[in-house]
Design an enzyme around this catalytic site. Structure first.
Site, mmCIF file in Angstrom:
data_model
loop_
_atom_site.group_PDB
_atom_site.id
_atom_site.type_symbol
_atom_site.label_atom_id
_atom_site.label_comp_id
_atom_site.label_asym_id
_atom_site.label_seq_id
_atom_site.Cartn_x
_atom_site.Cartn_y
_atom_site.Cartn_z
ATOM 1 N N ARG A 70 39.065 35.414 35.090
ATOM 2 C CA ARG A 70 39.460 37.279 34.197
ATOM 3 C C ARG A 70 38.093 37.683 35.596
ATOM 4 O O ARG A 70 38.666 39.019 36.125
ATOM 5 C CB ARG A 70 39.061 36.915 33.287
ATOM 6 C CG ARG A 70 38.875 38.051 32.488
ATOM 7 C CD ARG A 70 38.360 38.708 31.123
ATOM 8 N NE ARG A 70 38.010 40.126 30.581
ATOM 9 C CZ ARG A 70 36.677 40.333 30.173
ATOM 10 N NH1 ARG A 70 35.915 39.000 29.868
ATOM 11 N NH2 ARG A 70 36.930 41.152 29.856
ATOM 12 N N HIS A 93 39.584 40.930 37.025
ATOM 13 C CA HIS A 93 39.142 42.440 37.258
ATOM 14 C C HIS A 93 38.648 43.191 38.587
ATOM 15 O O HIS A 93 37.807 43.476 38.726
ATOM 16 C CB HIS A 93 38.382 42.145 36.351
ATOM 17 C CG HIS A 93 39.132 42.380 35.301
ATOM 18 N ND1 HIS A 93 38.385 42.719 34.368
ATOM 19 C CD2 HIS A 93 39.884 41.527 34.678
ATOM 20 C CE1 HIS A 93 39.966 42.597 32.890
ATOM 21 N NE2 HIS A 93 40.643 42.074 33.076
ATOM 22 N N TRP A 99 46.216 32.527 23.111
ATOM 23 C CA TRP A 99 47.764 33.386 23.819
ATOM 24 C C TRP A 99 48.501 31.955 23.273
ATOM 25 O O TRP A 99 49.727 31.782 22.561
ATOM 26 C CB TRP A 99 48.180 33.119 25.138
ATOM 27 C CG TRP A 99 47.605 35.485 25.553
ATOM 28 C CD1 TRP A 99 47.889 36.566 25.190
ATOM 29 C CD2 TRP A 99 46.113 35.352 25.881
ATOM 30 N NE1 TRP A 99 46.997 37.276 25.889
ATOM 31 C CE2 TRP A 99 45.976 36.908 25.773
ATOM 32 C CE3 TRP A 99 45.043 35.028 26.047
ATOM 33 C CZ2 TRP A 99 44.816 37.101 26.352
ATOM 34 C CZ3 TRP A 99 44.081 35.458 26.398
ATOM 35 C CH2 TRP A 99 44.092 36.801 26.794
#
Length: 379
Positions: A132, A136, A275
């Site tokens: 991540r 990002h 998820w």
């Protein structure tokens, strides 16, 4: 035996990897391996060598001490001025660490992934949060203005670090700081993207081509808030975000598969839950669940998200659900659900492109990206 060692053998058990991928190493070496590399010395008779020497003096003098002692944005900018000058001189003089040096950084990152298990972090791996961070720090690129991207590592500064989409990424930045101190010659942009590559490969994912050359920038180069995806939005928003970076529909769906990893946190994004059932393994389960599971809007006091009807333990965001509601997206979602090897190929290519966004070609220290070896290939 530490929990980290146990996690190394257990983290990929949740979803069996296809035979074509080959076996993965079940156990990490529990011994602490500390690598440190002397930066190669430049040619003695060179104007670039003189420049490097002058910059070195500045770094170890009074200014260098102030940079070290202060955590302010101004101190970070002063440090950047020195380091960026050194990086430019390295490239000009062909004075750069070798592929083997970067492999050592990869290895140190790989060693810390499962320390999360000993510290009770999430699902026992720092891998997802490192992916991540790399995502990002790269996904702020705007092709029209040629701003943002991974080149300047501007999430080091408060304006960008405090963007809502970056909540919780201090965990990843702080985790990598000791490695930055151990290998001070690597830029933050290179370190963060290399950490993303390491995490993907070590969690059972495809090989991701990568090369160094990013430099650390200034606070003035921080990007405006709003360049990263807003998970509460739909297909139009997703396209606006990714088209701005230069991606097409197929690449959007391929990159979205990174949501096979990790989970949302109520105290960061407001959303909550994983998820997939194997949040520390890179698989195409994300696509299979999107297509084959029945998804219901969750009844709770948080932001709008979906939960699976079967177990009520998984979640999907509105941006995820758009991949099966939009016909163009759904075509690729189905293709990747049916063929993990196809997704691995497209994901690797798209992630490698993502991690290079915003970096001028003249900064690369090698014309072609490298494939770094995973832990199981070095045993």
């Amino acid at each position: 035996m530490s929990f980290a060692a146990l996690r190394a053998s257990a983290r990929r058990v949740g979803v069996a990897a296809p035979a074509a991928r080959g076996s993965r190493t079940a156990w990490r070496n529990p011994a602490f391996r500390k690598f440190s590399t002397e930066v190669p010395q430049p040619p003695k008779k060179s104007s670039n060598a003189a420049l490097l020497g002058a910059l070195g003096v500045a770094a170890v003098g009074g200014v260098g001490f102030w940079i070290y002692a202060s955590s302010s944005d101004s101190a970070r900018e002063a440090g950047t001025a020195v380091k960026s000058g050194v990086q430019a001189a390295k490239v000009a003089a062909n004075f750069v660490p070798t592929k083997e040096d970067y492999q050592k950084v990869y290895n140190r990152i790989a060693e810390i992934l499962d320390v999360a298990g000993d510290k009770g972090y999430d699902d026992g791996s720092y891998g997802p949060v490192l992916v991540r961070l790399a995502w990002h720090s790269s996904g702020t690129y705007d092709k029209d203005s040629n701003t943002g991207g991974s080149n300047y590592a501007t999430m080091r500064f408060e304006p960008e670090a405090k963007h809502g989409a970056n909540n919780g990424l201090n965990v990843a930045r702080d985790l990598l700081e000791p490695i930055k101190q151990e290998f001070p010659w690597i830029s933050y942009g290179d370190l963060w993207t290399l950490a993303g590559v390491t995490a993907i490969q070590e969690m059972g994912g495809p090989k991701v081509p990568w090369r160094p050359g990013r430099i650390d920038g200034f606070v003035a180069q921080c990007t405006p808030d709003g360049r990263l995806p807003d998970a509460a939005q739909g297909a139009d928003h997703i396209r606006n975000i990714f088209y701005r970076m230069g991606f097409n529909d197929q690449e959007i769906v391929a990159l979205s598969g990174a949501h096979a990893l990790g989970r949302c946190h109520r105290n960061r994004s407001g959303f909550d839950g994983p998820w997939t059932f194997s949040p520390t393994s890179v698989t195409n389960e994300y696509y299979k669940l999107l297509l084959n599971e029945k998804w219901l809007w969750k009844k709770w006091d948080g932001p709008k998200q979906l939960e699976d009807k079967t177990t009520h333990s998984l979640m999907m965001l509105p941006t995820d659900y758009a991949l099966v509601q939009d016909k163009a997206f759904k075509k690729w979602t189905k293709a990747y659900a049916d063929n993990e090897d196809l997704w691995f190929k497209d994901f690797s290519k798209s992630v490698a492109t993502l991690f290079e966004l915003g970096v001028p070609s003249q900064q690369w220290v090698t014309p072609e990206p490298w494939i770094l070896k995973g832990s199981d290939e070095q045993a």
